[in-house]
Design a protein around this motif. Structure first.
Motif, mmCIF file in Angstrom:
data_model
loop_
_atom_site.group_PDB
_atom_site.id
_atom_site.type_symbol
_atom_site.label_atom_id
_atom_site.label_comp_id
_atom_site.label_asym_id
_atom_site.label_seq_id
_atom_site.Cartn_x
_atom_site.Cartn_y
_atom_site.Cartn_z
ATOM 1 N N ALA A 5 37.973 142.188 96.438
ATOM 2 C CA ALA A 5 38.448 141.890 95.094
ATOM 3 C C ALA A 5 38.557 140.401 94.845
ATOM 4 N N SER A 6 38.789 139.624 95.889
ATOM 5 C CA SER A 6 38.964 138.197 95.695
ATOM 6 C C SER A 6 37.678 137.516 95.269
ATOM 7 N N ALA A 7 36.535 138.203 95.440
ATOM 8 C CA ALA A 7 35.266 137.607 95.073
ATOM 9 C C ALA A 7 34.913 137.835 93.610
ATOM 10 N N SER A 8 35.718 138.606 92.883
ATOM 11 C CA SER A 8 35.433 138.877 91.486
ATOM 12 C C SER A 8 35.759 137.661 90.635
ATOM 13 N N ASP A 9 35.248 137.682 89.390
ATOM 14 C CA ASP A 9 35.524 136.571 88.492
ATOM 15 C C ASP A 9 37.010 136.528 88.160
ATOM 16 N N PRO A 10 37.572 135.331 87.984
ATOM 17 C CA PRO A 10 38.988 135.234 87.635
ATOM 18 C C PRO A 10 39.298 135.958 86.329
ATOM 19 N N VAL A 11 40.484 136.557 86.272
ATOM 20 C CA VAL A 11 40.931 137.238 85.067
ATOM 21 C C VAL A 11 41.425 136.193 84.072
ATOM 22 N N ALA A 12 40.996 136.316 82.830
ATOM 23 C CA ALA A 12 41.485 135.397 81.807
ATOM 24 C C ALA A 12 42.999 135.490 81.719
ATOM 25 N N ALA A 13 43.646 134.337 81.549
ATOM 26 C CA ALA A 13 45.109 134.318 81.532
ATOM 27 C C ALA A 13 45.667 135.243 80.465
ATOM 28 N N SER A 14 44.987 135.355 79.332
ATOM 29 C CA SER A 14 45.492 136.220 78.267
ATOM 30 C C SER A 14 45.517 137.677 78.722
ATOM 31 N N THR A 45 46.237 141.289 74.012
ATOM 32 C CA THR A 45 44.857 140.823 73.909
ATOM 33 C C THR A 45 43.858 141.966 73.961
ATOM 34 N N ARG A 46 44.327 143.185 74.142
ATOM 35 C CA ARG A 46 43.447 144.337 74.284
ATOM 36 C C ARG A 46 43.166 144.977 72.936
ATOM 37 N N TYR A 47 41.907 145.222 72.659
ATOM 38 C CA TYR A 47 41.516 145.887 71.420
ATOM 39 C C TYR A 47 41.796 147.383 71.529
ATOM 40 N N GLY A 48 42.379 147.957 70.496
ATOM 41 C CA GLY A 48 42.536 149.398 70.436
ATOM 42 C C GLY A 48 43.840 149.939 70.982
ATOM 43 N N ASP A 54 38.545 147.107 90.653
ATOM 44 C CA ASP A 54 37.115 146.798 90.642
ATOM 45 C C ASP A 54 36.347 147.669 89.657
ATOM 46 N N GLU A 55 36.783 148.924 89.489
ATOM 47 C CA GLU A 55 36.035 149.878 88.670
ATOM 48 C C GLU A 55 36.419 149.833 87.197
ATOM 49 N N ALA A 56 37.643 149.448 86.895
ATOM 50 C CA ALA A 56 38.118 149.431 85.510
ATOM 51 C C ALA A 56 37.558 148.219 84.769
ATOM 52 N N PRO A 57 37.560 148.256 83.444
ATOM 53 C CA PRO A 57 37.188 147.053 82.688
ATOM 54 C C PRO A 57 38.084 145.882 83.070
ATOM 55 N N ASP A 58 37.566 144.702 82.897
ATOM 56 C CA ASP A 58 38.261 143.488 83.321
ATOM 57 C C ASP A 58 39.685 143.440 82.785
ATOM 58 N N GLY A 59 40.643 143.267 83.688
ATOM 59 C CA GLY A 59 42.031 143.110 83.297
ATOM 60 C C GLY A 59 42.772 144.395 83.002
ATOM 61 N N HIS A 60 42.120 145.557 83.118
ATOM 62 C CA HIS A 60 42.795 146.816 82.804
ATOM 63 C C HIS A 60 43.646 147.341 83.954
ATOM 64 N N VAL A 61 43.509 146.778 85.140
ATOM 65 C CA VAL A 61 44.400 147.113 86.254
ATOM 66 C C VAL A 61 45.147 145.854 86.639
ATOM 67 N N ASP A 120 43.886 134.346 97.234
ATOM 68 C CA ASP A 120 42.806 134.148 96.265
ATOM 69 C C ASP A 120 42.989 135.045 95.046
ATOM 70 N N ALA A 121 43.418 136.288 95.285
ATOM 71 C CA ALA A 121 43.605 137.219 94.173
ATOM 72 C C ALA A 121 44.707 136.751 93.230
ATOM 73 N N ILE A 122 45.742 136.107 93.772
ATOM 74 C CA ILE A 122 46.806 135.563 92.921
ATOM 75 C C ILE A 122 46.277 134.384 92.114
ATOM 76 N N VAL A 123 45.545 133.498 92.767
ATOM 77 C CA VAL A 123 44.972 132.347 92.062
ATOM 78 C C VAL A 123 44.042 132.814 90.945
ATOM 79 N N ASP A 124 43.247 133.846 91.229
ATOM 80 C CA ASP A 124 42.273 134.342 90.253
ATOM 81 C C ASP A 124 42.896 135.193 89.150
ATOM 82 N N GLY A 125 44.175 135.554 89.292
ATOM 83 C CA GLY A 125 44.834 136.362 88.275
ATOM 84 C C GLY A 125 44.698 137.851 88.473
ATOM 85 N N ASP A 126 44.043 138.288 89.555
ATOM 86 C CA ASP A 126 43.951 139.723 89.829
ATOM 87 C C ASP A 126 45.291 140.294 90.265
#
Length: 307
Positions: free
Chosen positions: A7-16, A23-26, A102-109, A146-152
């Motif tokens: 998980a630490s290799a994924s793109d950082p989660v936007a702070a929002s 910030t979630r639509y719907g 990893d499987e959910a849309p970005d930031g949904h977990v 790394d996961a904390i730094v990336d926002g995961d």
């Protein structure tokens, strides 16, 4: 590579997305679970309460590999800390949360630090060697930093009407502020993993420079009532020290038989007090207009309760 390391290799989660559901639509429904403490079977059962109740779409589904996977519906899942220690499968609980992330849309977990995840960040744990956190390999510690730094992995999340953190605060928690502070601490501390500076006392002292982690220092000093008492931070404060008039919050950290409300604060830590008997595990479900609990019954059914 294990799921939580990957998980630490994924793109950082936007702070929002890291800090707020707004910030979630719907207006996705928020499902929260906390304090499974290595009891993977209870974590699975809690998440499957949505599948087993007619009013809800599933948040997870079991596939041919025997594992739970993200079911593809529009939820936000908040794991509110303390995946590890006490039970027999801490690694499995961490892998479950990481796989869903990893499987959910970005930031949904959203995975939150509990005090036991904080122990996992240390060179070794001040316990007696029987817990998962007592012997976390440096590779996994780096991945957690790394996961904390990336926002995961973060400390708090703003729901519709409640703020989520592991233990809460009498005056409430500002997710952006505490998450930024945790990320700064992780960026600082990850540089010493595996170096001569990676000494338990030294690392804990450096954590003490960041108030969100401050109460943990007292663990090494034998505990003095501050660890979970007044003045403890959002990873540590006992539920009894959250006044009824505190800002609305959803927390874990303090064991209960069932989801429990005191004024504006709701605690969802129910796994440990029910682990010896069938049923009792639960999730909290928040929409813009409501908060309820889905509670597993002894016969395997699911009861929908107002909280």
């Amino acid at each position: 590579m294990s799921d939580d390391t990957a998980a630490s290799a994924s793109d950082p989660v936007a702070a929002s997305h890291r800090d707020s559901v707004e910030t979630r639509y719907g207006a996705p429904t928020i499902v929260s679970l906390s304090d499974v403490h290595g009891y993977l079977d209870r974590a699975r059962s809690a998440l499957l309460t949505l599948s087993d109740h007619d009013e809800f779409d599933p948040i997870v589904e079991e596939r041919d590999d025997g594992l739970l996977h993200w079911a593809g519906n529009d939820y936000v899942f908040v794991f509110n800390g303390d995946a590890v220690d006490r039970g027999p499968d801490s690694a499995g609980c961490l892998d479950l949360v990481a796989r869903l992330r990893d499987e959910a849309p970005d930031g949904h977990v959203r995975q939150h630090l509990g005090n036991h995840e904080w122990f996992c960040l240390l060179p070794n744990d001040p316990g007696d060697g029987s817990w998962y956190c007592d012997a976390v390999p440096d590779e996994r510690r780096r991945a957690m930093y790394d996961a904390i730094v990336d926002g995961d992995v973060a400390v708090a999340y703003e729901g519709y009407n409640y703020t989520y953190s592991h233990a809460g605060q009498p005056d409430g928690v500002d997710p952006a502020a505490v998450n930024d502070e945790a990320a700064a601490a992780a960026a600082d501390l990850r540089t010493v993993v595996g170096t001569p500076e990676d000494d338990l006392r030294a690392v804990v002292d450096r954590f003490g420079e960041y108030p969100v982690f401050d109460a943990g220092i007292h663990i090494l000093d034998g505990g003095d009532g501050h660890v979970k008492g007044p003045g403890a931070g959002p990873l540590w404060l006992g539920f009894d020290h959250l006044p009824a008039a505190a800002p609305p919050q959803i927390v874990g950290h303090t064991r209960h038989e069932e989801p429990t409300r005191t004024g504006n604060v709701v605690c969802g830590d129910v796994v440990l007090n029910n682990r010896e008997t069938p049923g009792g595990e639960a999730v909290l479900v928040e929409t813009p207009d409501s908060l309820c609990a889905l509670v597993r019954q002894a016969d395997g059914g699911v009861e929908l309760r107002e909280v």
